[in-house]
Scaffold this active site. Structure first.
Site, PDB file in Angstrom:
ATOM      1  N   ARG A 138      44.010 -28.314  18.301  1.00 63.32           N
ATOM      2  CA  ARG A 138      43.219 -28.921  17.172  1.00 63.32           C
ATOM      3  C   ARG A 138      41.799 -29.351  17.175  1.00 63.32           C
ATOM      4  NH1 ARG A 138      44.699 -34.024  14.954  1.00 63.32           N
ATOM      5  NH2 ARG A 138      43.166 -33.825  13.122  1.00 63.32           N
ATOM      6  N   SER A 142      43.520 -32.614   8.533  1.00 64.28           N
ATOM      7  CA  SER A 142      44.350 -31.885   8.727  1.00 64.28           C
ATOM      8  C   SER A 142      45.479 -33.239   8.325  1.00 64.28           C
ATOM      9  CB  SER A 142      44.895 -31.458   9.738  1.00 64.28           C
ATOM     10  OG  SER A 142      45.099 -31.122  10.800  1.00 64.28           O
ATOM     11  N   ILE A 168      33.828 -25.337  11.890  1.00 65.91           N
ATOM     12  CA  ILE A 168      33.162 -26.797  12.030  1.00 65.91           C
ATOM     13  C   ILE A 168      34.939 -27.953  12.393  1.00 65.91           C
ATOM     14  CG2 ILE A 168      32.946 -29.071  10.153  1.00 65.91           C
ATOM     15  CD1 ILE A 168      31.582 -27.466   8.068  1.00 65.91           C
ATOM     16  N   ARG A 169      34.196 -27.850  14.005  1.00 67.89           N
ATOM     17  CA  ARG A 169      35.429 -28.963  14.540  1.00 67.89           C
ATOM     18  C   ARG A 169      37.110 -28.914  14.202  1.00 67.89           C
ATOM     19  NH1 ARG A 169      32.453 -33.417  12.106  1.00 67.89           N
ATOM     20  NH2 ARG A 169      33.968 -33.175  10.158  1.00 67.89           N
ATOM     21  N   HIS A 197      35.304 -20.913   8.068  1.00 69.36           N
ATOM     22  CA  HIS A 197      35.399 -21.528   6.577  1.00 69.36           C
ATOM     23  C   HIS A 197      34.600 -20.716   5.837  1.00 69.36           C
ATOM     24  CE1 HIS A 197      36.426 -25.477   6.434  1.00 69.36           C
ATOM     25  NE2 HIS A 197      35.673 -25.341   7.789  1.00 69.36           N
ATOM     26  N   CYS A 220      40.931 -23.749   8.333  1.00 73.00           N
ATOM     27  CA  CYS A 220      40.849 -24.741   9.744  1.00 73.00           C
ATOM     28  C   CYS A 220      41.510 -25.505   9.218  1.00 73.00           C
ATOM     29  CB  CYS A 220      39.468 -24.900   9.143  1.00 73.00           C
ATOM     30  SG  CYS A 220      38.685 -25.879  10.188  1.00 73.00           S
ATOM     31  N   GLU A 240      35.076 -19.957   2.564  1.00 67.39           N
ATOM     32  CA  GLU A 240      34.001 -20.950   1.128  1.00 67.39           C
ATOM     33  C   GLU A 240      32.939 -21.441   1.076  1.00 67.39           C
ATOM     34  OE1 GLU A 240      36.250 -21.933   3.214  1.00 67.39           O
ATOM     35  OE2 GLU A 240      35.900 -24.225   3.330  1.00 67.39           O
TER      36      GLU A 240
HETATM   37  N1  GLN Z   1      39.801 -30.915  12.749  1.00 65.64           N
HETATM   38  C1  GLN Z   1      39.897 -31.024  11.625  1.00 65.64           C
HETATM   39  C2  GLN Z   1      41.015 -31.041  11.638  1.00 65.64           C
HETATM   40  O1  GLN Z   1      42.246 -31.184  12.645  1.00 65.64           O
HETATM   41  C3  GLN Z   1      40.123 -29.356  10.926  1.00 65.64           C
HETATM   42  C4  GLN Z   1      38.263 -29.409  10.157  1.00 65.64           C
HETATM   43  C5  GLN Z   1      37.944 -28.592   9.438  1.00 65.64           C
HETATM   44  O2  GLN Z   1      38.976 -28.196   8.003  1.00 65.64           O
HETATM   45  N2  GLN Z   1      36.655 -28.325   9.121  1.00 65.64           N
HETATM   46  O3  GLN Z   1      42.101 -30.928  10.501  1.00 65.64           O
END
Ligand code: GLN
Length: 197
Positions: A104, A48, A133-134, A174, A77, A176
């Site tokens: 985040r 982001s 994912i994160r 996600h 995300c 997608e």
């Molecule tokens: N950790 C990412 C962020 O802060 C987001 C991760 C993702 O989009 N898979 O933007």
């Protein structure tokens, strides 16, 4: 019906493939003029801070904000972070159009990626295989917001991972990156309804 996918960074091609599988025409958005004539927009996952920085450089922040104030927009995300009104102490360009507070990287380094089958209120009964994912989390929704923010999915412990506020949709995971087309189908229906209203 034409749906844009913000194509500055991240998993935009995967979103386009899902929309194409549903027979929907897509446009990769990198410039303000590319928003013209779109019925909806997806802001993909990625990073982001990078999406925000590039959006600011390409003079996209205001046009995106105006678009998302009016037309169906779905953030996944990093895209969810980009839509949120409040992201705590992080200083990065965001649209701030959705009345949610987002944290985040809420899962930290220990468990930065995982999959979890989750019920989603607006889908049929079969759980959705959510890939994180994160990922961010929605830590608060503004109870006084209009239109109201609806919680569409939570982790088993109640932490919020999918929300809808009127024509805005946000998922911490996600869709997608799975074979499941149901959330893209749901968003397409939001776009179709708004376009014919
Ligand atoms: N950790 C990412 C962020 O802060 C987001 C991760 C993702 O989009 N898979 O933007």
């Amino acid at each position: 019906m034409k749906v844009g996918v913000l194509a500055l960074q991240g998993a935009f091609i995967e979103h386009e493939k899902k929309l194409h599988a549903l027979g929907i025409e897509t446009v990769q958005v990198r410039l303000p003029a590319q928003l013209d004539g779109l019925d909806g927009l997806i802001i993909p996952g990625g990073e982001s801070t990078v999406i925000g920085k590039l959006a600011a450089e390409y003079k996209l922040i205001e046009p995106l904000r105006a678009f998302a104030s009016d037309k169906p927009t779905w953030g996944t995300c990093a895209g969810m972070i980009f839509l949120a009104r409040d992201i705590g102490n992080d200083r990065q360009p965001i649209l701030g159009v959705m009345d949610i507070t987002v944290n985040r990287n809420a899962f930290g380094r220990q468990i930065d990626s995982f999959e979890q089958a989750l019920p989603v209120t607006v889908l049929d009964d079969a759980p959705f295989n959510a890939v994180f994912i994160r990922a961010p989390l929605v830590t608060a929704v503004d109870a006084a917001a209009t239109p109201p923010v609806e919680i569409l999915s939570t982790l088993p412990d109640g932490r919020i991972v999918a929300v809808q506020q009127g024509h805005l949709l946000a998922t911490a995971f996600h869709p997608e990156l799975t074979d499941d087309l149901r959330l893209h189908t749901y968003f397409a229906q939001m776009v179709r309804e708004r376009a014919s209203a």
